[in-house]
Motif scaffolding. Structure first.
Motif, PDB file in Angstrom:
ATOM      1  N   MET A 114       0.806  -1.214   0.000  1.00  0.00           N
ATOM      2  CA  MET A 114       0.000   0.000   0.000  1.00  0.00           C
ATOM      3  C   MET A 114       0.840   1.266   0.000  1.00  0.00           C
ATOM      4  O   MET A 114       0.316   2.366  -0.194  1.00  0.00           O
ATOM      5  CB  MET A 114      -0.945  -0.007   1.211  1.00  0.00           C
ATOM      6  CG  MET A 114      -2.025  -1.063   1.120  1.00  0.00           C
ATOM      7  SD  MET A 114      -3.293  -0.919   2.397  1.00  0.00           S
ATOM      8  CE  MET A 114      -2.339  -1.308   3.860  1.00  0.00           C
ATOM      9  N   HIS A 136      -0.580   9.997  -1.001  1.00  0.00           N
ATOM     10  CA  HIS A 136      -1.114   8.701  -1.416  1.00  0.00           C
ATOM     11  C   HIS A 136      -1.908   8.919  -2.700  1.00  0.00           C
ATOM     12  O   HIS A 136      -3.097   9.270  -2.665  1.00  0.00           O
ATOM     13  CB  HIS A 136      -1.995   8.110  -0.309  1.00  0.00           C
ATOM     14  CG  HIS A 136      -1.305   8.006   1.014  1.00  0.00           C
ATOM     15  ND1 HIS A 136      -0.732   6.835   1.461  1.00  0.00           N
ATOM     16  CD2 HIS A 136      -1.084   8.927   1.990  1.00  0.00           C
ATOM     17  CE1 HIS A 136      -0.195   7.035   2.661  1.00  0.00           C
ATOM     18  NE2 HIS A 136      -0.392   8.289   2.999  1.00  0.00           N
ATOM     19  N   ARG A 138      -3.125   6.988  -5.034  1.00  0.00           N
ATOM     20  CA  ARG A 138      -4.275   6.142  -5.373  1.00  0.00           C
ATOM     21  C   ARG A 138      -5.549   6.649  -4.718  1.00  0.00           C
ATOM     22  O   ARG A 138      -6.630   6.572  -5.304  1.00  0.00           O
ATOM     23  CB  ARG A 138      -3.998   4.699  -4.963  1.00  0.00           C
ATOM     24  CG  ARG A 138      -2.843   4.057  -5.733  1.00  0.00           C
ATOM     25  CD  ARG A 138      -2.552   2.662  -5.214  1.00  0.00           C
ATOM     26  NE  ARG A 138      -1.421   2.054  -5.920  1.00  0.00           N
ATOM     27  CZ  ARG A 138      -0.889   0.888  -5.604  1.00  0.00           C
ATOM     28  NH1 ARG A 138      -1.407   0.186  -4.592  1.00  0.00           N
ATOM     29  NH2 ARG A 138       0.134   0.416  -6.280  1.00  0.00           N
ATOM     30  N   ARG A 139      -5.447   7.131  -3.495  1.00  0.00           N
ATOM     31  CA  ARG A 139      -6.606   7.648  -2.779  1.00  0.00           C
ATOM     32  C   ARG A 139      -6.628   9.172  -2.732  1.00  0.00           C
ATOM     33  O   ARG A 139      -7.579   9.753  -2.186  1.00  0.00           O
ATOM     34  CB  ARG A 139      -6.615   7.110  -1.328  1.00  0.00           C
ATOM     35  CG  ARG A 139      -6.660   5.594  -1.263  1.00  0.00           C
ATOM     36  CD  ARG A 139      -7.997   5.068  -1.705  1.00  0.00           C
ATOM     37  NE  ARG A 139      -8.060   3.619  -1.654  1.00  0.00           N
ATOM     38  CZ  ARG A 139      -9.150   2.916  -1.920  1.00  0.00           C
ATOM     39  NH1 ARG A 139     -10.257   3.519  -2.249  1.00  0.00           N
ATOM     40  NH2 ARG A 139      -9.116   1.595  -1.871  1.00  0.00           N
ATOM     41  N   ALA A 471      -0.502  -5.906   4.744  1.00  0.00           N
ATOM     42  CA  ALA A 471      -1.297  -4.682   4.859  1.00  0.00           C
ATOM     43  C   ALA A 471      -1.341  -4.184   6.301  1.00  0.00           C
ATOM     44  O   ALA A 471      -1.236  -2.982   6.562  1.00  0.00           O
ATOM     45  CB  ALA A 471      -2.706  -4.929   4.326  1.00  0.00           C
ATOM     46  N   SER A 474       1.841  -2.424   7.243  1.00  0.00           N
ATOM     47  CA  SER A 474       1.895  -1.059   6.723  1.00  0.00           C
ATOM     48  C   SER A 474       1.040  -0.106   7.553  1.00  0.00           C
ATOM     49  O   SER A 474       1.390   1.065   7.719  1.00  0.00           O
ATOM     50  CB  SER A 474       1.429  -1.034   5.261  1.00  0.00           C
ATOM     51  OG  SER A 474       2.239  -1.855   4.451  1.00  0.00           O
ATOM     52  N   CYS A 475      -0.075  -0.603   8.099  1.00  0.00           N
ATOM     53  CA  CYS A 475      -0.955   0.265   8.885  1.00  0.00           C
ATOM     54  C   CYS A 475      -0.324   0.684  10.206  1.00  0.00           C
ATOM     55  O   CYS A 475      -0.703   1.722  10.766  1.00  0.00           O
ATOM     56  CB  CYS A 475      -2.285  -0.438   9.143  1.00  0.00           C
ATOM     57  SG  CYS A 475      -3.313  -0.643   7.668  1.00  0.00           S
ATOM     58  N   ILE A 481      -1.457   5.290   6.677  1.00  0.00           N
ATOM     59  CA  ILE A 481      -2.337   4.304   6.040  1.00  0.00           C
ATOM     60  C   ILE A 481      -3.550   4.096   6.941  1.00  0.00           C
ATOM     61  O   ILE A 481      -3.417   3.635   8.082  1.00  0.00           O
ATOM     62  CB  ILE A 481      -1.606   2.976   5.804  1.00  0.00           C
ATOM     63  CG1 ILE A 481      -0.413   3.183   4.872  1.00  0.00           C
ATOM     64  CG2 ILE A 481      -2.554   1.950   5.222  1.00  0.00           C
ATOM     65  CD1 ILE A 481      -0.792   3.555   3.460  1.00  0.00           C
ATOM     66  N   GLU A 485      -9.899   3.545   4.593  1.00  0.00           N
ATOM     67  CA  GLU A 485      -9.745   4.212   3.308  1.00  0.00           C
ATOM     68  C   GLU A 485      -9.175   3.279   2.239  1.00  0.00           C
ATOM     69  O   GLU A 485      -9.072   3.678   1.080  1.00  0.00           O
ATOM     70  CB  GLU A 485      -8.820   5.426   3.451  1.00  0.00           C
ATOM     71  CG  GLU A 485      -9.375   6.540   4.316  1.00  0.00           C
ATOM     72  CD  GLU A 485     -10.500   7.295   3.645  1.00  0.00           C
ATOM     73  OE1 GLU A 485     -10.668   7.145   2.407  1.00  0.00           O
ATOM     74  OE2 GLU A 485     -11.232   8.023   4.341  1.00  0.00           O
ATOM     75  N   GLN A 486      -8.776   2.068   2.628  1.00  0.00           N
ATOM     76  CA  GLN A 486      -8.128   1.149   1.698  1.00  0.00           C
ATOM     77  C   GLN A 486      -9.028   0.008   1.257  1.00  0.00           C
ATOM     78  O   GLN A 486      -8.582  -0.881   0.543  1.00  0.00           O
ATOM     79  CB  GLN A 486      -6.861   0.561   2.347  1.00  0.00           C
ATOM     80  CG  GLN A 486      -5.868   1.598   2.834  1.00  0.00           C
ATOM     81  CD  GLN A 486      -5.303   2.449   1.717  1.00  0.00           C
ATOM     82  OE1 GLN A 486      -5.128   1.974   0.599  1.00  0.00           O
ATOM     83  NE2 GLN A 486      -4.995   3.701   2.010  1.00  0.00           N
ATOM     84  N   THR A 487     -10.275   0.007   1.675  1.00  0.00           N
ATOM     85  CA  THR A 487     -11.171  -1.091   1.363  1.00  0.00           C
ATOM     86  C   THR A 487     -11.832  -0.871   0.001  1.00  0.00           C
ATOM     87  O   THR A 487     -11.979   0.263  -0.473  1.00  0.00           O
ATOM     88  CB  THR A 487     -12.260  -1.228   2.430  1.00  0.00           C
ATOM     89  OG1 THR A 487     -12.941   0.033   2.574  1.00  0.00           O
ATOM     90  CG2 THR A 487     -11.643  -1.608   3.764  1.00  0.00           C
TER      91      THR A 487
END
Length: 497
Positions: A114, A136, A138-139, A471, A474-475, A481, A485-487
């Motif tokens: 991520m 970030h 991607r988001r 994952a 990383s959190c 992260i 927000e990553q779902t």
């Protein structure tokens, strides 16, 4: 002569968010139940056989939603998690290789997973201090990282501790008014002292004409003290969405964040955060580099102490290789395992409830405890506390015996939360994640025993983040992260399930 014993304050009154729906069903399951009943009743007007044919698939489809694990997942979510893990393994996504000998075109050691789409930017606040911003892409989120040195709780009056807790709660409540803030985290990292920090501080300051006995004593302190000491670092990350539209220029967003940094630091200092400062891009890269390769911690400290900086770039902060398994994540010189919070302490707790969990643990290379916060805006907070109050009152009046006694406690907690929210208190969703890094895979079982002891002392329940260790790792890094927000599904739709 009379003495009055000091009463240590207690805290609590947190409650697990309630799902809208009937019993174990979420909102979608409840809609499916009533929709299925309507369809079956209409089919029964034609014939009983037609009702059976139509009703059987509905029942088979709703039963997995009614079965819940202790952490609240239904069978559909468990199957989805296993299918996702199988697909990642089939595509080789559980393996990561970087560097000049890898297939990556840039030939650098970029962070994996991520963090692969993150770009590091840098700005300067109102006091001309450099601070790093992780974009970030991607988001389209932006993260700033603050470091503080909290004052210890030893030999501190309970009144002062209570004041710090109140100011920390006020700082969290103010986050709900931060424009564009999506979430925050507090990461406390502990590790055995590498033995170089004390030497770099003491040995250069020894006078050349000092008595031999004094020099021998100081040398003995430098040699022996690090073996029984540990280092502790505290980081606060704040993740923002661009205010004014998703197409806003990143440089403008960095300028906007530069205005907010001084006030955020002031609130941390008043809440017992001690010396607080923003981290620049190089310092953030060093933290991530050491997390992936714990063996290089002493080298990073010595280079920074000797030259003032390491020159490490974000694009080189990742590992050379990493392998994710069901219950572990192996990266360079370390093997990590991450746990997730499933149940917060019931009842009231004291301010030292997490002290044993935050302290350094013997037999571990590094340990990170990440508290994740999701501030809720005032309008939504008012609706949530009122809905919880009505639900608690209904449960108290519909139960009997011990169920009624527990429901009465729920009513008192809900009434207190509604009263505090009406007087200006904020509402925050929180969770906790714990990552322990060891040297070899055979040490993970001992680390699991350590975690069970820590969670028992803290009165919390945790479970391993199986099939998502990379994952979860990383959190727990101070990189902003946010799990929600990553779902793939929106957070509101997950709550409905």
């Amino acid at each position: 002569m009379s003495t009055e014993a000091a009463i240590e304050p207690t805290y609590g009154n947190w409650r697990r968010p309630r799902r809208a729906g009937l019993g174990p069903f979420g909102l979608l399951g409840t809609v499916g139940v009533f929709g299925g009943l309507v369809v079956v009743l209409l089919a029964s007007l034609a014939s009983l056989q037609a009702a059976m044919v139509i009703g059987t698939p509905f029942v088979l489809g709703l039963v997995p939603m009614a079965v819940r694990t202790p952490d609240g997942r239904n069978l559909y979510q468990l199957v989805t998690l296993r299918i996702g893990w199988s697909r990642r393994r089939a595509r080789g996504e559980h393996l990561y290789v970087s560097g000049p000998l890898s297939a990556r075109p840039e030939g650098r050691f970029a962070p994996p997973g991520m963090l692969s789409g993150v770009v590091a930017l840098e700005g300067r606040d109102a006091y001309d201090r450099p601070f790093g911003v992780l974009h970030h892409r991607r988001r389209n989120l932006y993260t700033i990282v603050l470091r503080c040195e909290p004052d210890g709780g030893s030999l501190v009056d309970p009144d002062q501790v209570d004041t710090w807790v109140a100011l920390w709660g006020e700082w969290l409540s103010r986050l709900a008014h931060e424009p564009g803030l999506r979430g925050a985290s507090v990461v406390v990292e502990t590790a055995p002292d590498p033995g170089t920090r004390l030497a770099t501080e003491v040995l250069p300051r020894l006078a050349a004409d000092a008595p031999p006995a004094a020099r021998a004593v100081m040398q003995e302190v430098v040699d022996d003290y690090p073996s029984a000491s540990s280092e502790m670092n505290s980081y606060i990350t704040l993740t923002y969405a661009p205010v004014g539209g998703p197409r806003r220029d990143p440089e403008d967003v960095v300028t906007d964040l530069a205005i907010r940094v001084p006030s955020l630091l002031t609130g941390l200092v008043s809440a017992g955060g001690g010396v607080a400062e923003p981290l620049d891009v190089e310092q953030i890269a060093e933290v991530v580099r050491v997390a992936y390769d714990p063996a290089c911690a002493a080298d990073v400290l010595s280079v920074r102490a000797e030259h003032g900086r390491t020159g490490l770039e974000w694009i080189d902060a990742g590992p050379v290789a990493a392998v994710e398994t069901v219950d572990a994540y192996q990266h360079d010189s370390g093997v990590s395992r991450t746990w997730l919070l499933t149940l917060a302490p019931r009842g009231t707790v004291r301010s030292s409830v997490l002290r044993t969990m935050l302290d350094a643990s013997a037999g571990t290379r590094r340990k990170r405890v990440a508290l994740l916060y999701r501030p809720i805006d005032p309008a939504t907070s008012a609706r949530i506390v009122e809905a919880d109050r009505r639900t608690a009152q209904f449960m108290a009046t519909s139960g009997r015996g011990m169920v009624q006694a527990r429901a009465a406690a729920e009513v008192r907690a809900a009434e207190q939360a509604a009263s505090e929210e009406a007087t200006g208190a904020g509402l925050v969703e929180f969770s906790l994640m714990l990552t322990i890094t060891v040297d070899r895979p055979d040490q993970l079982d001992d680390a699991s025993v350590v975690v069970r002891n820590l969670t028992g002392a803290a009165r919390i329940s945790m479970r391993q983040a199986n099939r998502m260790q990379a994952a979860a790792f990383s959190c727990t890094l101070p990189t902003g992260i946010l799990p929600w927000e990553q779902t793939m599904l929106p957070h509101e739709l997950q709550e409905a399930m």
